[in-house]
Every structure is written in structure tokens, then in C-alpha cells.
Design a protein around this motif. Structure first.
Motif, PDB file in Angstrom:
ATOM      1  N   GLU A 167      36.874 -49.160  21.585  1.00 37.03           N
ATOM      2  CA  GLU A 167      35.265 -49.285  22.158  1.00 37.03           C
ATOM      3  C   GLU A 167      34.460 -49.704  21.172  1.00 37.03           C
ATOM      4  O   GLU A 167      34.416 -49.351  19.765  1.00 37.03           O
ATOM      5  CB  GLU A 167      35.273 -47.526  22.532  1.00 37.03           C
ATOM      6  CG  GLU A 167      36.079 -47.006  23.498  1.00 37.03           C
ATOM      7  CD  GLU A 167      35.799 -47.901  24.931  1.00 37.03           C
ATOM      8  OE1 GLU A 167      34.737 -48.100  25.174  1.00 37.03           O
ATOM      9  OE2 GLU A 167      36.944 -47.939  25.417  1.00 37.03           O
ATOM     10  N   PRO A 168      33.248 -50.076  21.573  1.00 32.67           N
ATOM     11  CA  PRO A 168      32.104 -50.637  20.593  1.00 32.67           C
ATOM     12  C   PRO A 168      31.300 -49.230  20.163  1.00 32.67           C
ATOM     13  O   PRO A 168      31.627 -48.179  21.136  1.00 32.67           O
ATOM     14  CB  PRO A 168      31.306 -51.514  21.358  1.00 32.67           C
ATOM     15  CG  PRO A 168      31.576 -51.172  22.957  1.00 32.67           C
ATOM     16  CD  PRO A 168      33.151 -50.859  22.895  1.00 32.67           C
ATOM     17  N   PRO A 169      30.882 -49.168  19.134  1.00 30.18           N
ATOM     18  CA  PRO A 169      30.047 -47.935  18.598  1.00 30.18           C
ATOM     19  C   PRO A 169      29.021 -47.522  19.715  1.00 30.18           C
ATOM     20  O   PRO A 169      28.424 -48.235  20.583  1.00 30.18           O
ATOM     21  CB  PRO A 169      29.228 -48.276  17.488  1.00 30.18           C
ATOM     22  CG  PRO A 169      29.338 -49.630  17.529  1.00 30.18           C
ATOM     23  CD  PRO A 169      30.373 -50.214  18.147  1.00 30.18           C
ATOM     24  N   LEU A 170      29.183 -46.124  20.401  1.00 29.00           N
ATOM     25  CA  LEU A 170      28.308 -45.578  21.071  1.00 29.00           C
ATOM     26  C   LEU A 170      26.900 -45.183  20.372  1.00 29.00           C
ATOM     27  O   LEU A 170      26.959 -44.155  19.603  1.00 29.00           O
ATOM     28  CB  LEU A 170      28.710 -44.398  21.778  1.00 29.00           C
ATOM     29  CG  LEU A 170      27.806 -43.868  22.948  1.00 29.00           C
ATOM     30  CD1 LEU A 170      27.300 -44.739  23.988  1.00 29.00           C
ATOM     31  CD2 LEU A 170      28.688 -42.695  23.713  1.00 29.00           C
ATOM     32  N   LEU A 171      25.835 -45.554  20.541  1.00 31.57           N
ATOM     33  CA  LEU A 171      24.561 -45.422  19.942  1.00 31.57           C
ATOM     34  C   LEU A 171      23.696 -44.930  20.940  1.00 31.57           C
ATOM     35  O   LEU A 171      23.385 -45.462  22.271  1.00 31.57           O
ATOM     36  CB  LEU A 171      23.968 -46.493  19.447  1.00 31.57           C
ATOM     37  CG  LEU A 171      24.623 -47.115  18.318  1.00 31.57           C
ATOM     38  CD1 LEU A 171      24.134 -48.501  17.982  1.00 31.57           C
ATOM     39  CD2 LEU A 171      24.625 -46.340  17.174  1.00 31.57           C
ATOM     40  N   ILE A 172      22.989 -43.734  20.597  1.00 32.16           N
ATOM     41  CA  ILE A 172      21.830 -43.153  21.488  1.00 32.16           C
ATOM     42  C   ILE A 172      20.725 -42.529  20.655  1.00 32.16           C
ATOM     43  O   ILE A 172      20.903 -42.136  19.474  1.00 32.16           O
ATOM     44  CB  ILE A 172      22.585 -41.592  22.177  1.00 32.16           C
ATOM     45  CG1 ILE A 172      23.775 -41.763  23.138  1.00 32.16           C
ATOM     46  CG2 ILE A 172      21.361 -40.899  23.016  1.00 32.16           C
ATOM     47  CD1 ILE A 172      23.555 -42.877  24.297  1.00 32.16           C
ATOM     48  N   LYS A 173      19.549 -43.347  21.060  1.00 30.12           N
ATOM     49  CA  LYS A 173      18.230 -43.058  20.490  1.00 30.12           C
ATOM     50  C   LYS A 173      17.730 -41.570  20.481  1.00 30.12           C
ATOM     51  O   LYS A 173      17.829 -40.921  21.486  1.00 30.12           O
ATOM     52  CB  LYS A 173      17.201 -43.939  20.991  1.00 30.12           C
ATOM     53  CG  LYS A 173      16.234 -44.169  20.023  1.00 30.12           C
ATOM     54  CD  LYS A 173      15.403 -45.599  20.455  1.00 30.12           C
ATOM     55  CE  LYS A 173      14.476 -46.038  19.484  1.00 30.12           C
ATOM     56  NZ  LYS A 173      13.680 -47.115  19.883  1.00 30.12           N
ATOM     57  N   ALA A 203      25.109 -46.663  11.092  1.00 26.79           N
ATOM     58  CA  ALA A 203      26.285 -45.709  10.648  1.00 26.79           C
ATOM     59  C   ALA A 203      27.535 -46.020  11.446  1.00 26.79           C
ATOM     60  O   ALA A 203      28.531 -45.954  10.813  1.00 26.79           O
ATOM     61  CB  ALA A 203      25.681 -44.375  10.573  1.00 26.79           C
ATOM     62  N   PRO A 204      27.423 -45.925  12.853  1.00 24.14           N
ATOM     63  CA  PRO A 204      28.761 -45.832  13.523  1.00 24.14           C
ATOM     64  C   PRO A 204      29.517 -47.140  13.361  1.00 24.14           C
ATOM     65  O   PRO A 204      30.655 -47.109  13.098  1.00 24.14           O
ATOM     66  CB  PRO A 204      28.215 -45.774  15.093  1.00 24.14           C
ATOM     67  CG  PRO A 204      27.151 -44.853  15.071  1.00 24.14           C
ATOM     68  CD  PRO A 204      26.353 -45.486  13.923  1.00 24.14           C
ATOM     69  N   ARG A 205      28.833 -48.133  13.053  1.00 24.21           N
ATOM     70  CA  ARG A 205      29.350 -49.685  12.951  1.00 24.21           C
ATOM     71  C   ARG A 205      29.984 -49.752  11.399  1.00 24.21           C
ATOM     72  O   ARG A 205      30.933 -50.206  11.505  1.00 24.21           O
ATOM     73  CB  ARG A 205      28.226 -50.726  13.147  1.00 24.21           C
ATOM     74  CG  ARG A 205      28.897 -51.945  13.024  1.00 24.21           C
ATOM     75  CD  ARG A 205      27.943 -53.171  13.366  1.00 24.21           C
ATOM     76  NE  ARG A 205      26.722 -53.153  12.581  1.00 24.21           N
ATOM     77  CZ  ARG A 205      26.604 -53.213  11.381  1.00 24.21           C
ATOM     78  NH1 ARG A 205      27.718 -53.819  10.517  1.00 24.21           N
ATOM     79  NH2 ARG A 205      25.294 -53.160  10.684  1.00 24.21           N
TER      80      ARG A 205
END
Ligand SMILES: Cc1cc2nc3c(=O)[nH]c(=O)nc-3n(C[C@H](O)[C@H](O)[C@H](O)COP(=O)(O)O)c2cc1C
Length: 147
Positions: A115-121, A97-99
Motif C-alpha cells: 500500500e502507498p503511505p496513508l497520510l492524514i492532515k 515520515a511514513p514514506r
């Protein structure tokens, strides 16, 4: 005063926790006003210098509200060109989704993505929340940098 919108959706609260930390980091920079919202109209987007979207991934996609918002903004020809755009979100296994949000920001609205997308599991732990704060801070610093 420069204005940042942190606009997020979160069904089970994980992206919400990220949003609070992103906003906290962004507020640490002097001269930046940060608003956190769960809902925004297309017209409201134009009031901000940076739009930071928090979106979890469900069914390999962004959420329906966000799609609708971008579609309406496009139909109404809302001008977001050269505003800063960023995206983050919690995910479970694929995290598209963020991408997808950044693609729309760049290709349709000609926003500046720094900034590249910030993903947290799943649920952000302390280290993840610190990453979120740094992410927010970097966006504020970029906004305050003379161009
Ligand atoms: C029905 C359902 C579908 C999901 N689909 C995906 C998916 O396609 N890709 C993925 O990375 N995570 C998927 N997830 C995991 C969520 O992204 C994850 O639980 C996330 O932490 C939810 O964020 P939220 O608490 O901000 O809503 C799914 C979760 C559910 C319940």
C-alpha cells in the motif's frame, strides 16, 4: 492465525486515532490477530506477519524512537524479509515520515510493501478515519490471500 502489529507513536494523539481505526479495519477480516503497541523491541517485530507503522512527521523526519528501533533491528540482524510492511501518519504540511519508513522496510529489510503511505492532515475526521479502516482492512486481506 496471521498476526499484524500496529506500532505507532503520537505526541498529540492524531496518529493514535489513526492507529485505532487502522487496527479496527484490520480486525474486520477473519483469521487475523491484530496487536496495537506504542513500543516494541526489535525481536518482537519478527513475531508478526505484517508490521504496520504509524508515525507523524516532526521536523521533516520520523520520530527518534522509530529510528532507534530500525537501527537496533539492523544491528541484531532481525529477519523481516517478505513480511508485509505498511506505514501511515498524521502530518501538517510535508508528511515525509511514513514514506521514509517504507523506504527502510523495502531497502534494508526486504519487506513487501503493498500500500502507498496513508497520510492524514492534522486530526482525522470521520472520512479520514474511514480511510484508515479501509487501509487496515486491505492489509489484512492481502495477508490472508493465498500466494
Ligand atoms: C515542532 C513541530 C514540528 C513539526 N514538523 C512538521 C514537519 O516537518 N512536517 C509536517 O508535515 N508536519 C510537521 N508538524 C505537524 C505534525 O506532524 C502534526 O501536528 C501532526 O498532526 C502530529 O501528529 P501526532 O498528533 O500524532 O503527534 C510539526 C509539528 C510540530 C509541533
Amino acid at each position: 492465525m496471521k498476526k499484524i502489529l500496529v506500532l505507532y507513536y503520537s505526541r498529540t494523539g492524531n496518529t493514535g486515532k489513526m492507529a485505532d481505526a487502522v487496527a479496527g479495519g484490520a480486525r474486520a477480516v477473519h483469521g487475523v490477530d491484530v496487536e496495537v503497541k506504542y513500543y516494541a523491541t526489535p525481536e518482537e517485530l519478527a513475531d508478526f506477519d505484517a508490521v504496520v507503522v504509524g508515525v507523524p512527521t516532526y521536523h521533516h523526519d520520523m520520530t527518534i524512537d522509530l529510528k532507534r528501533l530500525f537501527e537496533e533491528a539492523a544491528v541484531k540482524d532481525i529477519k523481516l524479509k517478505e513480511k508485509i510492511g505498511a506505514a501511515f501518519g498524521s502530518y501538517g504540511w510535508s508528511g515525509e515520515a511514513p514514506r521514509l519508513v517504507l523506504e527502510i522496510m523495502t531497502n534494508k529489510f526486504e519487506m513487501v510493501v503493498t500500500e502507498p503511505p496513508l497520510l492524514i492532515k492534522y486530526t482525522p475526521d470521520r472520512a479520514a478515519l474511514e480511510k484508515c479502516r479501509q487501509f487496515g482492512r486491505k492489509i489484512s486481506e492481502r495477508l490472508m490471500r493465498p500466494t
